[in-house]
Design a protein around this motif. Structure first.
Motif, short mmCIF file in Angstrom:
data_model
loop_
_atom_site.label_atom_id
_atom_site.label_comp_id
_atom_site.label_asym_id
_atom_site.label_seq_id
_atom_site.Cartn_x
_atom_site.Cartn_y
_atom_site.Cartn_z
N VAL A 251 0.78 -1.10 -0.02
CA VAL A 251 -0.08 -0.03 0.22
C VAL A 251 0.85 1.47 0.16
N HIS A 252 1.56 1.43 -0.84
CA HIS A 252 2.84 2.56 -1.00
C HIS A 252 2.36 3.71 -1.40
N HIS A 253 1.05 3.97 -1.84
CA HIS A 253 0.56 5.29 -1.72
C HIS A 253 -0.27 5.69 -0.45
N PRO A 254 -0.07 6.66 0.22
CA PRO A 254 -0.81 6.92 1.39
C PRO A 254 -2.42 6.76 1.26
N TRP A 255 -3.19 6.78 -0.01
CA TRP A 255 -4.53 6.73 -0.31
C TRP A 255 -4.95 5.19 -0.63
N SER A 256 -3.92 4.43 -0.84
CA SER A 256 -4.01 3.19 -1.27
C SER A 256 -4.97 2.26 -0.09
N PHE A 257 -5.79 1.59 -0.59
CA PHE A 257 -6.63 0.84 0.09
C PHE A 257 -7.28 1.35 1.54
N LYS A 258 -7.35 2.88 1.44
CA LYS A 258 -7.74 3.46 2.72
C LYS A 258 -9.01 3.03 3.35
N SER A 259 -9.78 2.91 2.55
CA SER A 259 -11.30 2.51 3.00
C SER A 259 -11.30 1.38 3.81
N VAL A 260 -10.55 0.37 3.68
CA VAL A 260 -10.81 -0.95 4.14
C VAL A 260 -9.52 -1.33 4.87
N ARG A 261 -8.57 -0.59 4.88
CA ARG A 261 -7.10 -1.16 5.24
C ARG A 261 -7.03 -1.44 6.87
N ASP B 120 6.21 5.99 3.61
CA ASP B 120 6.51 6.78 4.89
C ASP B 120 5.76 6.21 6.11
N MET B 121 6.00 6.89 7.25
CA MET B 121 4.93 6.65 8.51
C MET B 121 4.47 7.76 8.96
N ASP B 122 3.69 8.48 8.19
CA ASP B 122 3.19 9.80 8.82
C ASP B 122 2.47 9.74 10.08
N SER B 123 2.93 10.37 11.11
CA SER B 123 2.46 10.14 12.44
C SER B 123 1.29 11.08 13.02
N THR B 124 0.90 12.18 11.73
CA THR B 124 0.04 13.29 12.16
C THR B 124 -1.49 12.65 12.24
N GLY B 125 -1.63 11.48 11.78
CA GLY B 125 -2.92 10.95 11.66
C GLY B 125 -3.90 11.32 10.61
N ASN B 126 -2.93 11.89 9.45
CA ASN B 126 -3.85 12.51 8.21
C ASN B 126 -4.07 11.25 7.52
N SER C 81 15.25 18.73 0.04
CA SER C 81 14.23 17.58 0.15
C SER C 81 13.53 17.90 1.28
N PRO C 82 12.53 18.63 1.30
CA PRO C 82 11.60 18.99 2.50
C PRO C 82 10.35 18.12 2.32
N ALA C 83 9.61 18.09 3.55
CA ALA C 83 8.45 17.03 3.37
C ALA C 83 7.48 17.67 2.64
N GLY C 84 6.63 16.80 2.18
CA GLY C 84 5.54 17.05 1.25
C GLY C 84 4.29 17.02 1.74
N ASP C 85 3.10 16.57 1.31
CA ASP C 85 1.96 16.37 2.12
C ASP C 85 2.06 15.14 3.11
N THR C 86 2.99 14.44 2.85
CA THR C 86 3.60 13.42 4.07
C THR C 86 4.96 13.76 4.07
N PRO C 87 5.49 13.03 5.04
CA PRO C 87 6.92 13.10 5.58
C PRO C 87 7.80 12.94 4.48
N SER C 88 7.38 11.88 3.50
CA SER C 88 8.52 11.57 2.50
C SER C 88 8.19 12.34 1.26
N SER C 89 8.94 12.32 0.26
CA SER C 89 8.76 12.96 -1.22
C SER C 89 9.84 12.27 -2.06
N ALA C 90 9.43 12.16 -3.20
CA ALA C 90 10.11 11.70 -4.33
C ALA C 90 11.53 12.46 -4.65
N ARG C 91 11.28 13.78 -4.30
CA ARG C 91 12.38 14.61 -4.56
C ARG C 91 13.76 13.97 -3.87
N LEU C 92 13.64 13.24 -2.99
CA LEU C 92 14.90 12.59 -2.14
C LEU C 92 15.51 11.77 -3.16
#
Length: 508
Positions: A242-252, A264-270, A365-376
């Protein structure tokens, strides 16, 4: 008679009656020895082919040039190894006949003594979860007008998060053509250490209508959780990409005990709720880079052309932790040696990013909508030293890779102090910079997905990280199976600490 000369055997070459080879018993003994030697050779050759710990070298494995492009690899895969679109392959996921092999002691799992070879059972899911989605991507790839709400090309996002394709394509490839020998696919569920779920959750999210996608998610959830192996372990030994943060979100949330493959492991709860993701269970994988790889020849050419101190090109306004981008723009705007630009899509945007990274010493390489970014990962394959400003970031394969030797980590607090960031970067001595660029060049292979998957590539490192979790997975499976109803059967660990970025990697 004149004509063709006929040669006869020299009588001296025949054994004489007194020779030991002329005796029948001696001849029988010699033939027996020859048969035994031939049988031993054939058995040894067969054993080498069956044992995954012996490297199988053949013309395919030795000479096949790895394909690093997702689109090109997928095209070849669909044309050579996939069923045609619409040729449904329903499967109940039942195991092939077979039984586990145990040693003399039935209590001790002898397979744990050889963690170098993981045995993975790949579910044979219906085509609507696998091949049909790959065909959907392939057949709509050129429809670039299909964009996400923030203007990013959908198919490019799928490519960035295509780890599900690369891992699955390698696992189901014919064994003689595979280069990774630390993981093998098994045909019996009883033999398996782990179970791979081949569902393309990112493709379905981006390319299907919303309600259709949710329905497919529910069907996939039911299909997997109905499997006997899932019920036995409650999914603890199952791998869910589930590599995109929206993947499988409704049932995962119903599969939170499985091993998740994440960006990544976004800890904000978003994106992920408390208790769903943590390092002890899950694995962080790199994005696929957006720009072309700068190989050794390229790096030697551009070494003297790096005139820009720090470069960034991308979305300047992001949500959540990505709000740091706008603040960094305000701090670094119009400073000498700094280039910060709003990103654009398409080939022109890709070339501008690629050229900028290859002509810069550092890449922000700053954070994006999530802590990770393809920029890195774009920076890594460009030989540009990443400057990571993302306080909650978790990195791929950090148990195997030491990022302190090839990147600069800066806390958001320090980065936003007036003048601090540029002064800090300018203070790094030239010899350290040279060492970091050498380390970057050597580490590129760890971030390049390919077909066939390469030793020490990201597919290989993924399995090495999972192998390190295997004993703990078995501990929790066996523990859950013997707990008495009503006992304190919830095992928690309250010692987990939040991630923290320090400017000095030596700080405690």
């Amino acid at each position: 008679m004149a004509g063709k000369r006929v040669s006869f055997p020299n009588p001296r070459n025949y054994p004489s009656p007194s020779s030991p080879w002329a005796k029948p018993s001696t001849l029988i003994f010699g033939l027996t020895v020859a048969i035994l030697i031939l049988t031993s050779f054939l058995f040894y050759s067969y054993t080498r082919q069956q044992n995954p710990r012996f490297a199988i070298t053949n013309s395919y494995a030795r000479y096949t040039v790895p394909q690093y492009s997702f689109v090109a690899s997928l095209e070849e895969f669909l044309n050579t190894r996939a069923p045609l679109l619409g040729s449904e392959r329903e499967s109940d996921g039942s195991a092939a006949a077979g039984s586990s092999t145990f040693g003399a002691d039935p209590v001790f799992d002898e397979r744990a003594l050889d963690p170098s070879v993981l045995k993975v059972y790949v579910y044979d899911m219906p085509s609507k979860f696998t091949y049909d989605l790959l065909w959907l991507f392939r057949n709509t790839y050129k429809e670039t007008e299909n964009l996400t709400s923030n203007g990013s090309p959908v198919h490019r996002l799928i490519e960035q998060h295509s780890i599900d394709y690369w891992l699955w394509a390698d696992l189901i490839a014919p064994e003689p053509s595979r280069l990774l020998k630390n993981v093998i696919r098994v045909q019996s569920q009883e033999e398996a250490d782990l179970f791979y779920i081949p569902f393309f959750t990112t493709i379905s999210f981006f390319l299907m209508e919303k309600q259709q996608c949710k329905r497919l998610y529910r069907e996939a959830l039911k299909w997997v959780t109905d499997q006997p192996s899932w019920k036995r372990s409650e999914g603890r030994d199952h791998i869910l990409p589930v590599h995109h943060p929206w993947s499988f979100k409704s049932v995962r949330r119903f599969m939170k005990k499985a091993i998740w493959l994440l960006p990544d492991m976004d800890s904000t709860g978003n994106w992920y709720k408390p208790g769903q993701v943590y390092l002890e269970k899950d694995v962080i994988l790199p994005y696929a880079a957006n720009v072309d790889v700068c190989d050794a020849k390229c790096l030697s050419v551009i070494e003297s052309q790096r005139k820009t101190l720090i470069f960034f090109r991308g979305r300047l306004k992001r949500n959540a932790g990505g709000k740091i981008r706008a603040k960094l723009v305000d701090e670094l705007r119009n400073k000498e040696g700094v280039i910060i630009e709003e990103g654009t899509i398409g080939q022109a945007g890709k070339k501008a990013s690629q050229d900028g990274m290859r002509s810069s010493i550092f890449c922000l390489s700053p954070a994006g909508d999530t802590p990770s970014s393809a920029r890195l990962f774009d920076a890594i394959v460009s030989g540009c030293i990443p400057v990571i400003v993302s306080d909650e970031l978790e990195l791929p394969f950090e148990g195997l890779l030491n990022y302190n030797k090839m990147a600069v980590f800066v806390s958001s607090r320090d980065a936003l102090q007036p003048g601090w960031l540029l002064a800090h970067l300018k203070a790094i001595d030239p010899s350290t910079l040279r060492d970091m660029r050498v380390n970057l060049a050597q580490s590129v292979r760890h971030f390049l997905y390919s077909s066939p998957a390469q030793p020490l590539g990201p597919e290989d490192l993924t399995w090495r990280m999972i192998a390190g979790k295997l004993l703990n997975i078995k501990l929790h499976i066996r523990r859950s199976q013997r707990m008495v109803e009503g006992s304190r059967n919830v095992c928690t660990c309250d010692c987990r600490v939040g991630n923290r970025t320090t400017t000095n990697p030596q700080d405690p």
